[in-house]
Write a protein that holds these residues in place. Structure first.
Motif, PDB file in Angstrom:
ATOM      1  N   GLU A 231      41.242 123.159 -14.125  1.00  0.00           N
ATOM      2  CA  GLU A 231      40.505 122.952 -15.375  1.00  0.00           C
ATOM      3  C   GLU A 231      39.015 122.837 -15.112  1.00  0.00           C
ATOM      4  O   GLU A 231      38.593 122.223 -14.117  1.00  0.00           O
ATOM      5  N   GLY A 232      38.226 123.444 -15.996  1.00  0.00           N
ATOM      6  CA  GLY A 232      36.776 123.292 -15.953  1.00  0.00           C
ATOM      7  C   GLY A 232      36.137 123.864 -14.700  1.00  0.00           C
ATOM      8  O   GLY A 232      36.779 124.568 -13.904  1.00  0.00           O
ATOM      9  N   ALA A 233      34.858 123.546 -14.536  1.00  0.00           N
ATOM     10  CA  ALA A 233      34.073 124.090 -13.427  1.00  0.00           C
ATOM     11  C   ALA A 233      34.648 123.679 -12.071  1.00  0.00           C
ATOM     12  O   ALA A 233      34.486 124.391 -11.077  1.00  0.00           O
ATOM     13  N   ALA A 234      35.374 122.563 -12.037  1.00  0.00           N
ATOM     14  CA  ALA A 234      35.949 122.076 -10.781  1.00  0.00           C
ATOM     15  C   ALA A 234      36.964 123.066 -10.211  1.00  0.00           C
ATOM     16  O   ALA A 234      37.270 123.041  -9.011  1.00  0.00           O
ATOM     17  N   ALA A 235      37.489 123.970 -11.074  1.00  0.00           N
ATOM     18  CA  ALA A 235      38.520 124.916 -10.614  1.00  0.00           C
ATOM     19  C   ALA A 235      37.920 126.157  -9.970  1.00  0.00           C
ATOM     20  O   ALA A 235      38.643 126.971  -9.401  1.00  0.00           O
ATOM     21  N   VAL A 236      36.590 126.299 -10.049  1.00  0.00           N
ATOM     22  CA  VAL A 236      35.955 127.532  -9.563  1.00  0.00           C
ATOM     23  C   VAL A 236      36.206 127.782  -8.069  1.00  0.00           C
ATOM     24  O   VAL A 236      36.559 128.902  -7.696  1.00  0.00           O
TER      25      VAL A 236
ATOM     26  N   GLY B 295      39.191 125.817 -19.698  1.00  0.00           N
ATOM     27  CA  GLY B 295      37.926 125.099 -19.787  1.00  0.00           C
ATOM     28  C   GLY B 295      36.921 125.832 -20.646  1.00  0.00           C
ATOM     29  O   GLY B 295      37.175 126.952 -21.115  1.00  0.00           O
ATOM     30  N   ASP B 296      35.787 125.199 -20.820  1.00  0.00           N
ATOM     31  CA  ASP B 296      34.733 125.741 -21.661  1.00  0.00           C
ATOM     32  C   ASP B 296      33.958 126.816 -20.892  1.00  0.00           C
ATOM     33  O   ASP B 296      33.512 126.592 -19.761  1.00  0.00           O
TER      34      ASP B 296
END
Lengths: 250, 313
Positions: A231-236, B295-296
């Motif tokens: 989820e979110g930027a943490a998954a990049v 996510g966004d």
């Protein structure tokens, strides 16, 4: 001018493909059909030309007898008459055969210009327009996004990967219409009522056998199950790792 | 041996990748290949195109699609070729039906498999933008086909055994009078190895800026769009991916803020790798994605851009 809009009824773009029992067809019994997206723009082109230059607009289709819903729609929007070249096997007709049948019909009607959609959203060939023009010895401009008609000639713009081409052409011509050329009109109540009184002819034609033979129709293999990497930027970082090492596309 | 005539496109003296793939498809199908090129830089591109032989068209007629198509059909006949193949590009899709009609042959468009090795020809091509795949043969004597970009292995560069020139002298019915340059070369979504598409989740036209940045980080990427945002006028129709837009098969497809309507999925489902970024964990796009991030977009995409830049060094 004798203006023709060539239109086709196709399965809705929201339709799912279901195989027919013979392994060579689709089961279309549960599919909703309607006018192909780009053919609506072609009809608008024909109506537009009539309004600026005068003449008569015929909506022309190859389809099953009684398949009149879409043709009434064309009449309701302003076509003066409609012709269905009746064919119980219209869905299997290949592009060459379709083009030859339409070319013969356009000749017998004495058409000056034919508008078609850029592509029919069922077989996705985008071939019939230029094929008809070639069989007739007419000019053809495909994927048109801007059009100006003069006397006996016209100028069209077509979109390509390397930029917009401006093309000068002579009439008679086939114009295949891309999105953005015209915003198709809606039929008003008056149009719908008037359409019932306009001529809608079902006409038999001399068959041109298909060259294309269908060996099989299958559904594409399902894609392997994917996964949510996070989820979110943490998954990049996890995504980058997967693209580099698993998918090897980075 | 079967032999096929091919339309070969080029820019800046280099053969376009989609054309190299068309030559590759013909070679893999067991055919000898004759490449036909025209326009500025044609001779230069012909020299390395990898076909068995090459023909460069010259003269005013090269500006006219009907004159070029008539000449291509003549060349199929005069070189004794068994048919005509082009990549399914703007030019290929425009010319191939005309060539097929001159040869009175059916045309198979956007093929994903070609076989010309045996007695007859067979092809595989998508129906309903890829919701189904049809295998077809022809009772005609010629094979006319266009090949879908990003599907076939490109032919290796090589010098044709013979390069000749043929003039087109014709009275065209239509001719190209000008081409409005896009300015900097913009990769088309149909041919780009990486496609990054955006939908309603980007909130406004300016939201596509983060996708442009990500595309620049990849270097060879194009930005696509869903039907919803094209209908709203945020992006041009030429960028639309889906059944009423373009069908694409890139190495990597990244869908950002696209929920995944059936008609969009049909247009991108054959991509090699699919990444989806969407706020809604239940969005249908995740069902076809290999990798998903919930996510966004405005949080995830800039982080991804930075990471891609770092990975590319």
């Amino acid at each position: 001018m004798n203006i023709v809009a060539c239109v086709k009824r196709v399965p809705s773009t929201e339709a799912l493909a279901v195989l027919g029992g013979d392994g060579k067809s689709l089961n279309t019994s549960d599919m909703l059909f309607g006018l192909s997206f780009y053919d609506d723009i072609a009809l608008e082109g024909a109506l537009n030309l009539k309004e600026s230059k005068g003449g008569e607009v015929t909506a022309l289709s190859i389809g099953s007898a009684g398949g009149t819903k879409e043709m009434r729609e064309c009449l309701a929007k302003g076509a003066d008459k409609a012709i269905i070249l009746t064919d119980e096997h219209w869905m299997e007709r290949d592009c060459r055969s379709t083009a030859k049948v339409l070319a013969a019909q356009l000749t017998s009607m004495g058409a000056d210009v034919a508008f078609m959609g850029r592509v029919a959203t069922d077989r996705d060939n985008a071939a019939v327009g230029p094929m008809v023009a070639t069989y007739l010895g007419w000019a053809c401009v495909t994927d048109v996004v801007e059009l100006e008609m003069g006397d006996g000639k016209g100028t069209a713009k077509r979109e390509t990967e390397h930029g917009v081409e401006t093309i000068e052409f002579s009439l008679p011509a086939v114009i295949t219409c891309d999105k953005g050329l015209y915003e198709p009109r809606k039929a008003g109540m008056k149009g719908v009522m008037g359409a019932k009184k306009k001529p809608l002819d079902e006409v038999a034609f001399e068959d041109v056998p298909n060259q294309a033979q269908i060996t099989s129709v299958t559904l594409p293999p399902p894609r392997p199950e994917g996964r949510i990497v996070g989820e979110g930027a943490a998954a990049v970082p996890a995504l980058i790792e997967a693209l580099q090492n698993e998918a090897q596309v980075l | 041996m079967t032999s096929l005539l091919l339309l070969v496109e080029h820019a800046g003296g280099n053969v376009r990748r989609a054309s190299l793939e068309a030559i590759g498809a013909a070679q893999a199908a067991g055919a000898a290949t004759t490449a036909v090129l025209y326009g500025e830089g044609a001779a230069e591109a012909a020299a390395t195109c990898g076909a068995t032989q090459a023909i460069v068209l010259t003269g005013e007629g090269a500006n006219s699609p009907d004159a070029v198509a008539a000449k291509l059909a003549d060349l199929v006949t005069s070189t004794g070729a068994n048919g005509f193949v082009a990549a399914a590009t703007s030019a290929g899709k425009d010319l191939a039906p005309r060539v097929a009609a001159h040869l009175d042959a059916v045309l198979f468009t956007d093929c994903i498999a070609l076989d010309a090795a045996g007695d007859g020809f067979s092809v595989r091509r998508p129906w309903l933008a890829g919701k189904a795949i049809a295998e077809l043969t022809t009772t005609g004597s010629a094979l006319c086909a266009t090949t879908r970009p990003n599907v076939f292995a490109a032919a290796a560069a090589g010098t044709p055994g013979d390069v000749s020139e043929v003039a087109i002298d014709a009275t065209p019915k239509a001719r190209v009078v000008s081409v409005e340059d896009k300015g900097e070369a913009k990769l088309d979504v149909k041919e780009a190895p990486v496609v990054i598409s955006g939908g309603r989740g980007l909130k406004e036209p300016e939201g596509f800026g983060i996708l442009e940045d990500l595309a620049n980080a990849f270097g060879t990427a194009a930005v696509g769009a869903s039907r919803a945002v094209v209908d709203m006028g945020w992006r041009p129709h030429s960028d639309q991916v889906g059944q009423t837009g373009k069908t694409v098969s890139p190495q990597l497809y990244i869908a950002v803020g696209i929920s995944g309507a059936i008609q969009h999925l049909a247009g991108m489902k054959t991509s090699k790798t699919i990444v989806a970024i969407n706020k809604d964990a239940d969005a249908p796009i995740f069902k076809v994605a290999d990798y998903g991030i919930v996510g966004d977009a405005f949080e995830v995409v800039p982080a991804l851009t930075a990471a891609v830049k770092a990975a590319k060094g």
